[in-house]
Design an enzyme around this catalytic site. Structure first.
Site, PDB file in Angstrom:
ATOM      1  N   GLY A 208      10.203  -4.113   7.118  1.00 52.64           N
ATOM      2  CA  GLY A 208       9.021  -4.528   7.373  1.00 52.64           C
ATOM      3  C   GLY A 208       8.829  -6.610   6.711  1.00 52.64           C
ATOM      4  O   GLY A 208      10.068  -6.885   6.911  1.00 52.64           O
ATOM      5  N   ASN A 209       8.142  -6.604   6.464  1.00 53.08           N
ATOM      6  CA  ASN A 209       7.628  -8.249   6.445  1.00 53.08           C
ATOM      7  C   ASN A 209       7.456  -8.758   5.009  1.00 53.08           C
ATOM      8  O   ASN A 209       6.544  -7.994   4.570  1.00 53.08           O
ATOM      9  CB  ASN A 209       7.211  -8.674   7.618  1.00 53.08           C
ATOM     10  CG  ASN A 209       6.163  -8.591   7.694  1.00 53.08           C
ATOM     11  OD1 ASN A 209       4.847  -9.309   7.099  1.00 53.08           O
ATOM     12  ND2 ASN A 209       5.590  -7.692   9.111  1.00 53.08           N
ATOM     13  N   ARG A 210       6.842 -10.279   4.460  1.00 52.45           N
ATOM     14  CA  ARG A 210       5.847 -10.453   3.211  1.00 52.45           C
ATOM     15  C   ARG A 210       4.762 -10.792   3.501  1.00 52.45           C
ATOM     16  O   ARG A 210       3.765 -11.208   2.453  1.00 52.45           O
ATOM     17  CB  ARG A 210       6.836 -11.723   3.125  1.00 52.45           C
ATOM     18  CG  ARG A 210       7.895 -11.296   2.326  1.00 52.45           C
ATOM     19  CD  ARG A 210       9.053 -12.860   1.758  1.00 52.45           C
ATOM     20  NE  ARG A 210       8.475 -13.256   0.896  1.00 52.45           N
ATOM     21  CZ  ARG A 210       8.527 -15.001   0.725  1.00 52.45           C
ATOM     22  NH1 ARG A 210       8.973 -15.364   1.204  1.00 52.45           N
ATOM     23  NH2 ARG A 210       7.606 -15.364  -0.154  1.00 52.45           N
ATOM     24  N   SER A 211       3.938 -10.294   4.740  1.00 56.24           N
ATOM     25  CA  SER A 211       2.725 -10.754   4.553  1.00 56.24           C
ATOM     26  C   SER A 211       1.595  -9.702   4.149  1.00 56.24           C
ATOM     27  O   SER A 211       1.849  -9.012   3.332  1.00 56.24           O
ATOM     28  CB  SER A 211       2.306 -10.040   6.156  1.00 56.24           C
ATOM     29  OG  SER A 211       0.537  -9.785   6.011  1.00 56.24           O
ATOM     30  N   ALA A 275       0.702  -9.927  10.912  1.00 60.43           N
ATOM     31  CA  ALA A 275       2.195  -9.898  10.511  1.00 60.43           C
ATOM     32  C   ALA A 275       3.197  -8.793  11.469  1.00 60.43           C
ATOM     33  O   ALA A 275       3.159  -7.814  10.716  1.00 60.43           O
ATOM     34  CB  ALA A 275       3.514 -10.529   9.707  1.00 60.43           C
TER      35      ALA A 275
END
Ligand code: C5P
Length: 400
Positions: A208-211, A275
């Site tokens: 995943g990502n931090r968005s 993102a």
């Protein structure tokens, strides 16, 4: 300074009780609120409640305090009129210019922004009569917030719920901040992606990502306040639905792509604020990947995800559609941004530097909006909503 004057119109639907919370939010944030209920709405919430909560006398008709000419004064003095809930009957009377009670008189005399938050059963909302009335009101410059989907009065569910009172308040706050500016995205359908995709590795893990999705939600809220029809496609944000936006959910990049491509077919604007994972695991392990004693884990092979922004930008089957991308960069921000704008082929690219207090998860952002025609608009450090409004200013200017 005088407090901004808000008229809260309440018509006769069960959701009238939720208007108490809208009133509370408005008064507690420094607004002077005059409640104008319809006679029918008093079956649901009595005049005493409105009077006590607003600090003003309450009347449904034009025959009280006639020497003060309330049927004209109330609307003339208002900085904003919000009707919540707006029933099918109220929308019909407003669309046809009837003036048979104090609320409809007020709607005819108001020259300030007017917001309707309809609430009714799905059949009533979808009826061509209601839809035509809504279209008429929107054409005349009112903001009509799309009802939410969910539980209705009885056991049934569907479209027609009054949106969350806090979210209705947010729409009002934004419209008041715009002063008398017209809803310049009225009649436009905008599609916004928000959040971050998650690419499953096994049943318990993902890449995943931090968005956080906050920038995309700020874009959705500001677009509703500017009169747009908004489809928000969110990925893993957990944020409350903005009032008036149709919210679709996607988990992975592939699901997001499917939802965006479908919604974009009928859209005037597509903003890719999400993102999107560039890569996903080549193989999804159907069972949890286990540790093996004394052995290093197997490397995870990745494959590329489709680039949704590039795909939508390249698709010119809908002439005039404006496509906006976002790019978070850590170095050579502008040079990388310009190159990315060319590569993706979008009309506008919002470039921001990933930093401590900005971009991921924060309430603020700082960016430069690059345009395909070479224009560059710097947006100073500030709330994500301010950046969202700059994006809509640039989009609205392109519609001319
Ligand atoms: O290439 P990069 O990931 O930096 O590009 C960011 C922009 O492209 C964002 O607008 C993002 O929503 C979009 N994007 C996309 N599909 C991908 C990757 C990014 O639409 N697979």
């Amino acid at each position: 300074m005088d407090k901004p004057k808000v008229v809260l119109g309440v018509s006769g639907g069960i959701a009238a009780y939720k208007a108490c919370e809208v009133l509370r939010r408005l008064t507690e944030s420094g607004h002077d609120v005059q409640v104008v209920p319809t006679e029918a709405s008093l079956h649901f919430v009595g005049a005493a409640t409105w009077s006590a909560l607003s600090g003003h006398p309450v009347s449904t008709q034009v025959w009280n305090d006639v020497h003060q000419v309330p049927h004209v004064r109330t609307g003339q003095a208002a900085d904003l009129v919000v009707v919540a809930p707006a029933t099918a009957d109220l929308l019909a009377r407003a669309a046809h210019g009837l003036a048979d009670d104090l609320l409809t008189n007020t709607l005819l005399t108001a020259r300030c922004p007017v917001v309707f938050a309809p609430a009714m059963h799905t059949e009533m909302w979808e009826h061509p009569a209601t839809q035509e009335n809504v279209a008429t009101l929107r054409r005349r410059g009112a903001v009509v917030i799309e009802p939410a989907v969910g539980r209705l009065t009885g056991a049934d569910t569907g479209k027609g719920r009054l949106p969350d009172p806090g979210e209705i308040f947010e729409v009002c706050r934004r419209i008041l901040a715009r002063g008398t500016a017209a809803p310049d995205l009225a009649g436009r359908h905008v599609v916004i992606s928000a959040g971050g995709t998650r690419e499953p590795l096994d049943p318990v893990r993902y890449l995943g990502n931090r968005s956080s999705g906050k920038q995309g939600y700020a874009l959705a809220r500001t677009a509703v306040a500017r009169g747009a029809r908004v489809t928000l496609i969110e990925a893993n944000t957990g944020l409350p639905d903005p009032a008036g936006a149709e919210v679709l959910r996607a988990g992975t990049a592939a699901q997001l792509r499917e939802a965006v491509v479908e919604a974009a077919a009928g859209a005037d604007v597509v903003v890719m604020a999400a993102a999107v994972a560039d890569f996903r695991p080549a193989v999804y392990a159907t069972g949890k990947i286990k540790k093996k004693d004394g052995r290093e884990p197997e490397p995870v092979a990745l494959v590329r995800n489709p680039d949704i922004l590039a795909e939508i930008s390249a698709d010119r089957s809908r002439p005039g559609r404006i496509v906006v991308g976002f790019a978070a960069e850590t170095d050579d921000v502008l040079a990388n941004g310009r190159e990315k704008l060319r590569r993706k082929g979008c009309d506008l690219l919002v470039v921001n530097e990933v930093g401590e207090r900005k971009t991921f998860g924060s309430e603020e952002n700082e960016a430069v909006v690059l345009a395909a025609d070479g224009a560059e608009v710097p947006v100073p450090f500030g709330p994500k909503e301010a950046l969202a409004d700059t994006v809509w200013d640039l989009v609205a200017a392109r519609f001319g």
